[in-house]
Design a protein around this motif. Structure first.
Motif, mmCIF file in Angstrom:
data_model
loop_
_atom_site.group_PDB
_atom_site.id
_atom_site.type_symbol
_atom_site.label_atom_id
_atom_site.label_comp_id
_atom_site.label_asym_id
_atom_site.label_seq_id
_atom_site.Cartn_x
_atom_site.Cartn_y
_atom_site.Cartn_z
ATOM 1 N N SER A 1 -16.430 4.650 -19.048
ATOM 2 C CA SER A 1 -15.552 4.560 -20.213
ATOM 3 C C SER A 1 -16.158 3.471 -21.076
ATOM 4 N N GLN A 2 -16.538 3.846 -22.291
ATOM 5 C CA GLN A 2 -17.163 2.848 -23.167
ATOM 6 C C GLN A 2 -16.188 1.719 -23.474
ATOM 7 N N TYR B 1 -8.040 1.718 -28.449
ATOM 8 C CA TYR B 1 -7.319 2.940 -28.839
ATOM 9 C C TYR B 1 -5.882 2.615 -29.265
ATOM 10 N N TYR B 2 -5.337 1.511 -28.731
ATOM 11 C CA TYR B 2 -3.935 1.165 -28.964
ATOM 12 C C TYR B 2 -3.775 0.086 -30.043
ATOM 13 N N LYS B 3 -4.824 -0.120 -30.777
ATOM 14 C CA LYS B 3 -4.939 -1.218 -31.726
ATOM 15 C C LYS B 3 -3.851 -1.220 -32.821
ATOM 16 N N THR B 4 -3.414 -2.434 -33.185
ATOM 17 C CA THR B 4 -2.529 -2.588 -34.347
ATOM 18 C C THR B 4 -3.409 -2.623 -35.605
ATOM 19 N N ARG B 5 -2.822 -2.945 -36.729
ATOM 20 C CA ARG B 5 -3.625 -2.989 -37.978
ATOM 21 C C ARG B 5 -4.527 -4.218 -38.035
ATOM 22 N N LEU C 1 -9.073 9.634 -24.210
ATOM 23 C CA LEU C 1 -7.950 9.240 -25.076
ATOM 24 C C LEU C 1 -7.933 10.017 -26.386
ATOM 25 N N HIS C 2 -9.111 10.324 -26.904
ATOM 26 C CA HIS C 2 -9.165 11.065 -28.164
ATOM 27 C C HIS C 2 -9.170 12.582 -27.925
ATOM 28 N N GLY C 3 -9.080 12.963 -26.656
ATOM 29 C CA GLY C 3 -9.000 14.392 -26.335
ATOM 30 C C GLY C 3 -10.283 15.164 -26.559
ATOM 31 N N THR D 1 -21.166 4.299 -2.613
ATOM 32 C CA THR D 1 -20.355 4.142 -3.830
ATOM 33 C C THR D 1 -18.877 4.299 -3.477
ATOM 34 N N THR D 2 -18.045 3.692 -4.309
ATOM 35 C CA THR D 2 -16.601 3.882 -4.223
ATOM 36 C C THR D 2 -16.158 4.439 -5.568
ATOM 37 N N THR D 3 -15.389 5.518 -5.529
ATOM 38 C CA THR D 3 -14.965 6.151 -6.776
ATOM 39 C C THR D 3 -13.505 5.809 -7.066
ATOM 40 N N ILE D 4 -13.286 5.224 -8.215
ATOM 41 C CA ILE D 4 -11.927 4.867 -8.633
ATOM 42 C C ILE D 4 -11.584 5.774 -9.803
ATOM 43 N N LEU D 5 -10.760 6.764 -9.528
ATOM 44 C CA LEU D 5 -10.448 7.773 -10.537
ATOM 45 C C LEU D 5 -9.009 7.599 -11.002
ATOM 46 N N GLY D 6 -8.849 7.248 -12.270
ATOM 47 C CA GLY D 6 -7.501 7.054 -12.828
ATOM 48 C C GLY D 6 -7.129 8.237 -13.700
ATOM 49 N N GLU D 7 -5.887 8.287 -14.103
ATOM 50 C CA GLU D 7 -5.408 9.388 -14.943
ATOM 51 C C GLU D 7 -5.928 9.199 -16.385
ATOM 52 N N ALA D 8 -5.657 8.038 -16.939
ATOM 53 C CA ALA D 8 -6.094 7.738 -18.314
ATOM 54 C C ALA D 8 -6.128 6.218 -18.476
ATOM 55 N N LEU D 9 -6.947 5.761 -19.398
ATOM 56 C CA LEU D 9 -7.019 4.317 -19.650
ATOM 57 C C LEU D 9 -5.844 3.917 -20.543
#
Ligand code: F6P
Length: 536
Positions: free
Chosen positions: A330-331, A163-167, A401-403, A460-468
């Motif tokens: 998350s793919q 998502y944060y890729k340069t050219r 990320l793409h909303g 299971t253990t759940t790891i929940l983050g805000e955003a990648l």
């Protein structure tokens, strides 16, 4: 570092007795205590980690934490961050954390900062187009040539941070399989491609073969003089790089105190910085630094790497589970399980303790996984209804990320539903009630019911983050790195060497020379016949 057989500790024996008491307890029953989610969760930075769906009680955690104390984990952490030679079989300190250490007195700060500066300068030149190819064209494509730690970290992060890729377009060549090499370069324009050869030792057969093939392809098309604009190397071995024909100006150094599988934070991350820009690379390092600080300074009962490592020891050594799954929802994180396979299994796949004695207990677990929801349609059947107990980490983020909110809600609905389903399962009574409601005859219900029962009680253990983000990814990876360290301390093994990969390398050299010789060296009948058939 203390040198203690964990099975001789008081905590181990108590854990064994405790295991007998709780091994048949069902998570659904444990959840009758409604404070469980609060008791067994950690909120840290942008992450909320819920480990309440594990087969534990307060007593389990008390005993596991006692085990950590008894084996000298605190002292171990101090030795690790203090630069002691904890990689004793190679006589090296383990200092990858120094690469992201933002403090003024960081280990080797001047050298690290200077290499980072050169990474920044170079990547900014390539991205802006100021660094030109030999024929005056801008670089459009970057090819990372490396294997193991010189590939898996960069490829995992580059994929994760698309998502944060340069050219620039980034490609990876790792396998010595020539088809992999040719397939990767066939559509590339050598005049606009930059090759980054990454090998800590610069002796690895796969990387040198691939780099040689690519160099020849390149020289045939653009000429020898063009090499300097298109080939850079990352390594500790300046002499071998010079022999390969890359000038010193094009070398990004690294150090022996950085292990290959922990090296993405070093110059090995050059392809990452090219792919996502230096600021994002810095963000990745910053996230890891924050996790290092958390690991160093937080009491064990609220310390994420310590807790996830202890849970894994609990299942591995008491429930005797063989494998652990990592399921990112998350793919972008599709290469995380492969990356963790090397990080964890190359580190803790050891059967000899720090005294050189065969261990009498299980060590490194088998790591595997694929992103959800795809994996739900592949191997989840076995986790739900198979005979094996497979603890799983579920990793997900609150924001897409793409909303794409409606997609994300579906993705995360699956994320939450799966852990609940794995925990509670479905009883026979529930199945029967459902089938009755669906109008099935008593005979049909009798025939079908047992196939539809889910035992549940799958941890299971759940790891929940805000955003990648680069920062959250850095923290996540560092968390797993430290998990490896904690487990190595508990199992009293050396986590930072990898002698186990040597034998195959040696034999492959022998077999390769046998392919060219009429007379073979001695092999068993199976290998000999296979080789003969190959040569036909
Ligand atoms: O597989 C063994 C190993 O030594 C890994 O630890 C390492 O990441 C990989 O080979 C590549 O090594 P190098 O970077 O020296 O080419």
């Amino acid at each position: 570092m203390k040198n203690i057989n964990p099975t001789t500790t008081a905590a181990w024996k108590e854990l064994q007795a405790h295991y007998e008491e709780i091994k048949d307890k069902h998570l659904t029953d444990l959840f009758k205590n409604d404070k469980r989610a609060e008791d067994f969760s950690i909120l840290w930075d942008t992450f909320y980690v819920d480990y309440s769906k594990n087969r534990i009680t307060q007593e389990t955690m008390t005993l596991l934490l006692k085990l950590a104390q008894e084996v000298g984990l605190q002292e171990g952490i101090e030795s690790f961050f203090g630069g002691k030679k904890i990689n004793a079989t190679e006589g090296r300190a383990v200092m990858h954390t120094a690469l992201r250490d933002e403090s003024d007195n960081a280990f080797a700060k001047a050298e690290v900062d200077s290499v980072k500066k050169s990474i920044q300068t170079f990547t900014e030149k390539v991205i802006s187009g100021a660094h030109k190819g030999a024929t005056g064209k801008e670089i459009t494509d970057v090819v990372n040539i490396g294997i193991g730690g010189s590939d898996l970290g960069p490829v995992m992060v580059v994929e994760a941070l698309q998502y944060y890729k340069t050219r620039l377009n980034t490609h990876f060549i790792s396998n010595v399989d020539g088809d992999h090499v040719m397939e990767t370069i066939k559509d590339l324009d050598p005049e606009t491609t930059l090759f980054v050869i990454v090998s800590k030792t610069f002796t690895t057969q796969e990387t040198l073969s691939n780099a040689t093939t690519v160099r020849k392809w390149f020289v045939d098309k653009v000429g020898e003089d063009a090499v300097k604009n298109h080939f850079v190397a990352v390594s500790t071995n300046a002499e071998a790089i010079a022999n390969f024909g890359i000038s010193q100006d094009n070398v990004f150094p690294m150090w022996n105190w950085v292990g290959g599988r922990f090296s993405l934070w070093s110059s090995v991350g050059l392809s990452i910085a090219l792919a996502v820009g230096y600021d994002n690379f810095k963000g990745l390092l910053h996230g890891a630094f924050k996790m290092d600080e958390h690991f160093k300074n937080t009491p064990f009962e609220k310390n994420l790497p310590v807790i996830i490592a202890l849970l894994s020891v609990w299942y591995n050594n008491f429930f005797k589970v063989e494998t652990e799954a990592v399921i990112p929802y998350s793919q972008y994180l599709h290469r995380l399980p492969a990356y963790l396979q090397q990080a964890i299994m190359e580190s803790n796949g050891k059967s000899v303790d720090r005294n050189g004695e065969r261990v009498s207990y299980e060590t490194g677990n088998i790591i595997w996984g694929e992103p959800g929801t795809n994996s739900q349609h592949a191997f989840f059947q076995l986790i739900h209804q198979g005979t094996k107990l497979i603890p799983a980490d579920f990793i997900g983020f609150k924001k897409s990320l793409h909303g794409e909110k409606s997609h994300h809600d579906k993705l995360m609905a699956n994320f939450f539903a799966q852990t609940e389903a794995l925990m509670n399962g479905k009883t026979k009574d529930q199945v029967i009630a459902e089938l009755q409601a669906g109008g099935l005859s008593p005979e049909a219900i009798k025939e079908l019911a047992s196939f539809k029962v889910f035992e549940g009680n799958k941890p299971t253990t759940t790891i929940l983050g805000e955003a990648l983000t680069p920062e959250s990814l850095g923290a996540l990876v560092a968390m797993y790195e430290h998990k490896i360290f904690v487990q190595g301390v508990i199992w009293n093994i050396y986590s930072f060497d990898q002698w186990g990969v040597e034998l195959g390398k040696q034999l492959a050299k022998q077999v390769l020379s046998d392919m060219d010789n009429d007379k073979m060296t001695s092999h068993d009948s199976s290998t000999r016949t296979l080789l003969e058939r190959y040569k036909l």
